[in-house]
Design a protein around this motif. Structure first.
Motif, mmCIF file in Angstrom:
data_model
loop_
_atom_site.group_PDB
_atom_site.id
_atom_site.type_symbol
_atom_site.label_atom_id
_atom_site.label_comp_id
_atom_site.label_asym_id
_atom_site.label_seq_id
_atom_site.Cartn_x
_atom_site.Cartn_y
_atom_site.Cartn_z
ATOM 1 N N GLU A 266 0.832 -1.210 0.000
ATOM 2 C CA GLU A 266 0.000 0.000 0.000
ATOM 3 C C GLU A 266 0.861 1.252 0.000
ATOM 4 O OE1 GLU A 266 -3.112 0.421 -0.468
ATOM 5 O OE2 GLU A 266 -3.645 -1.699 -0.527
ATOM 6 N N GLU A 267 1.929 1.225 0.796
ATOM 7 C CA GLU A 267 2.833 2.371 0.845
ATOM 8 C C GLU A 267 3.563 2.540 -0.480
ATOM 9 O OE1 GLU A 267 6.355 4.190 3.758
ATOM 10 O OE2 GLU A 267 5.350 2.308 4.268
ATOM 11 N N SER A 268 3.895 1.430 -1.122
ATOM 12 C CA SER A 268 4.556 1.493 -2.430
ATOM 13 C C SER A 268 3.655 2.184 -3.452
ATOM 14 C CB SER A 268 4.906 0.083 -2.927
ATOM 15 O OG SER A 268 5.858 -0.533 -2.092
ATOM 16 N N VAL A 269 2.361 1.858 -3.411
ATOM 17 C CA VAL A 269 1.407 2.478 -4.331
ATOM 18 C C VAL A 269 1.356 3.988 -4.107
ATOM 19 C CG1 VAL A 269 -1.042 2.680 -4.912
ATOM 20 C CG2 VAL A 269 -0.011 0.421 -4.632
ATOM 21 N N GLN A 270 1.283 4.397 -2.845
ATOM 22 C CA GLN A 270 1.205 5.829 -2.526
ATOM 23 C C GLN A 270 2.461 6.567 -2.993
ATOM 24 O OE1 GLN A 270 0.503 5.933 1.698
ATOM 25 N NE2 GLN A 270 -1.406 4.774 1.538
ATOM 26 N N CYS A 271 3.641 5.974 -2.716
ATOM 27 C CA CYS A 271 4.910 6.608 -3.103
ATOM 28 C C CYS A 271 5.052 6.665 -4.614
ATOM 29 C CB CYS A 271 6.089 5.848 -2.498
ATOM 30 S SG CYS A 271 6.174 5.917 -0.704
ATOM 31 N N TYR A 272 4.618 5.600 -5.283
ATOM 32 C CA TYR A 272 4.687 5.533 -6.741
ATOM 33 C C TYR A 272 3.819 6.621 -7.371
ATOM 34 C CZ TYR A 272 3.651 3.756 -11.442
ATOM 35 O OH TYR A 272 3.454 3.640 -12.792
ATOM 36 N N LEU A 273 2.593 6.768 -6.877
ATOM 37 C CA LEU A 273 1.691 7.776 -7.430
ATOM 38 C C LEU A 273 2.211 9.191 -7.164
ATOM 39 C CD1 LEU A 273 -1.772 6.209 -6.466
ATOM 40 C CD2 LEU A 273 -0.709 6.292 -8.731
ATOM 41 N N SER A 274 2.823 9.379 -5.989
ATOM 42 C CA SER A 274 3.398 10.685 -5.664
ATOM 43 C C SER A 274 4.575 10.999 -6.589
ATOM 44 C CB SER A 274 3.852 10.711 -4.201
ATOM 45 O OG SER A 274 4.417 11.958 -3.871
ATOM 46 N N LEU A 275 5.431 10.000 -6.828
ATOM 47 C CA LEU A 275 6.575 10.177 -7.725
ATOM 48 C C LEU A 275 6.089 10.512 -9.134
ATOM 49 C CD1 LEU A 275 9.628 9.941 -8.381
ATOM 50 C CD2 LEU A 275 9.239 7.489 -8.774
ATOM 51 N N LYS A 276 5.092 9.774 -9.585
ATOM 52 C CA LYS A 276 4.554 9.984 -10.926
ATOM 53 C C LYS A 276 3.988 11.402 -11.061
ATOM 54 C CE LYS A 276 1.659 7.525 -14.268
ATOM 55 N NZ LYS A 276 0.748 6.375 -14.461
ATOM 56 N N GLU A 277 3.321 11.870 -10.012
ATOM 57 C CA GLU A 277 2.737 13.215 -10.030
ATOM 58 C C GLU A 277 3.824 14.283 -10.073
ATOM 59 O OE1 GLU A 277 0.090 16.152 -7.133
ATOM 60 O OE2 GLU A 277 0.355 14.041 -6.613
ATOM 61 N N HIS A 278 4.855 14.121 -9.231
ATOM 62 C CA HIS A 278 5.910 15.141 -9.167
ATOM 63 C C HIS A 278 6.762 15.177 -10.438
ATOM 64 C CE1 HIS A 278 5.553 14.946 -4.552
ATOM 65 N NE2 HIS A 278 4.950 16.031 -4.994
ATOM 66 N N LEU A 279 6.928 14.020 -11.067
ATOM 67 C CA LEU A 279 7.701 13.990 -12.314
ATOM 68 C C LEU A 279 6.916 14.590 -13.478
ATOM 69 C CD1 LEU A 279 9.349 10.453 -12.150
ATOM 70 C CD2 LEU A 279 10.540 12.642 -12.134
ATOM 71 N N GLY A 280 5.587 14.540 -13.385
ATOM 72 C CA GLY A 280 4.776 14.991 -14.506
ATOM 73 C C GLY A 280 4.102 16.323 -14.293
ATOM 74 N N GLU A 281 4.516 17.054 -13.243
ATOM 75 C CA GLU A 281 3.867 18.326 -12.945
ATOM 76 C C GLU A 281 4.059 19.339 -14.065
ATOM 77 O OE1 GLU A 281 5.376 19.396 -9.143
ATOM 78 O OE2 GLU A 281 3.719 18.480 -8.076
ATOM 79 N N ASP A 282 3.127 20.262 -14.165
ATOM 80 C CA ASP A 282 3.140 21.275 -15.208
ATOM 81 C C ASP A 282 4.380 22.143 -15.115
ATOM 82 O OD1 ASP A 282 0.940 24.071 -16.066
ATOM 83 O OD2 ASP A 282 2.552 23.067 -17.162
ATOM 84 N N ALA A 283 5.134 22.190 -16.215
ATOM 85 C CA ALA A 283 6.384 22.954 -16.233
ATOM 86 C C ALA A 283 6.154 24.441 -16.003
ATOM 87 C CB ALA A 283 7.102 22.748 -17.566
#
Length: 392
Positions: A223-240
């Protein structure tokens, strides 16, 4: 602090070397300028046989003596064979002690000797914890019309060595902690490759995500892996436009960032299919113990569909133990089947994985690493068949 420098046999001309805005020195030899600016406790001068007899060395030695700078001339081979190259490495290893602070001047020297010295020093930086304070190059060829030549500080390119090591570790094992440390360091030191509009906070968020995701995966915290993964994905794809990014310039992080999310696969949901993908990921990255532990728990989770118990108890330790005990004692020839998966098939896989898990947990060493890996590959094949049927 030690200054390591080279003397060659070329024609040295006087020039005003400058570094930053405060350092200026008119000399024929870049190492004299560095000595004046950084006041090393000792200057180690690498000399080939020809250089030791040349006026260039006599001029530098005269400067060092007149300024009462401790120095040590060191005879080195020309580097004309692999044997001589390794001799040069041995000389460097002897002259540098544990945790020495070093400045390396690669301005002068015969052919590739300064480059070989740089490589040797980088290795000693890791093995002897040498603190390489600076790598300097006097660019005489960049002299301007006023007779001024810059001395370049190439030290920041040492980070490429750290990036290479971190990238290696990440690609080989999925461990992003070292990569996270470099990101935080780059953010704190305002690394020159960073785009001016990037907020340091965003890099630190990505670094934190990588660290926590690496730890969560190592401990199989799904469950923690899912949360961290989604957070990483969000921060990498944030609007430039709101945070800035590094996409405008090719740099160490930009090259890796495109691969971070894809490398981990799909961890967006904690379901049977993604859990099995994570088991395969562990085995592919040689995290054998994690793959075995997660496989056992995966099979227990599947067995809940056969066992008459409240599904809310899936994450309860005692309830999971009951299911594991029930599965162990189940009839191997049982025809009980759900979606084409028989209880006997499930029990067979569980017992084989349980046996490997016990071997690892109790450090018995009965089964070799090669045998465990091959066995797990076969079990994953069986588990893929199971998940395919139950996912219909």
């Amino acid at each position: 602090m030690k200054l390591i420098t080279f003397i060659g046999t070329g024609k040295y001309e006087e020039v005003c070397y400058h570094y930053d805005t405060e350092y200026r020195c008119t000399t024929k030899n870049a190492s004299a300028a560095l000595t004046e600016w950084f006041a090393p406790a000792e200057v180690i001068v690498m000399l080939t046989a020809k250089a030791a007899q040349h006026d260039n060395w006599r001029d530098l030695e005269s400067y060092l003596q007149s300024n009462q700078v401790p120095y040590q001339p060191v005879k080195i081979p020309d580097g004309q064979s692999e044997t001589e190259i390794w001799q040069l490495f041995s000389i460097f290893a002897e002259k540098l002690s544990e945790r020495d602070e070093v400045i390396l001047d690669i301005t002068h020297g015969f052919r590739s000797l300064p480059v070989l010295a740089l490589l040797a020093t980088i290795y000693l930086r890791a093995s002897k914890k040498i603190n390489l304070r600076g790598i300097f190059y006097g660019a005489f060829e960049a002299k301007n019309e006023k007779g001024e030549a810059p001395i370049f500080n190439l030290t920041s390119f040492l980070e490429l060595i750290d990036w290479a090591s971190a990238a290696d570790r990440f690609v080989d094992s999925g461990d992003g902690t070292q990569l996270a440390e470099i990101l935080k360091k780059s953010s704190k030191n305002k690394a020159p490759w960073l785009d001016a509009s990037m907020e340091p906070a965003r890099l630190e968020e990505i670094a934190d995500d990588l660290t926590q995701l690496s730890f969560a995966l190592t401990l199989n915290r799904l469950e923690e892996s899912v949360q961290c993964y989604l957070s990483l994905k969000e921060h990498l794809g944030e609007d430039a436009s709101s945070h800035g990014n590094t996409a405008q310039v090719t740099n160490p992080f930009r090259i890796l960032s495109d691969r971070l999310v894809d490398f981990y696969g799909d961890l967006s949901e904690n379901n049977a299919q993604n859990q099995l993908a994570l088991i395969q990921w562990h085995l592919r990255n040689d995290n054998i113990a994690q793959a075995v532990l997660l496989s056992r728990e995966w099979l227990i989770s599947i067995a809940f569909d056969y066992f008459p118990i409240d599904k809310a108890g899936r994450n309860d330790f005692e309830e999971r133990k009951k299911v594991a005990d029930w599965l162990t004692a189940a009839d191997t020839n049982s025809a009980l089947s759900i979606k084409g998966v028989t209880l006997g098939e499930l029990k067979g896989s569980f017992n084989r994985v349980r046996s490997i898990r016990n071997d690892i947990a109790h450090c018995s060493g009965i089964t070799s690493v090669k045998e465990i890996t091959e066995c797990m590959k076969k079990e994953i094949g069986i588990m893929k068949g199971i998940v395919k049927r139950i996912s219909r």
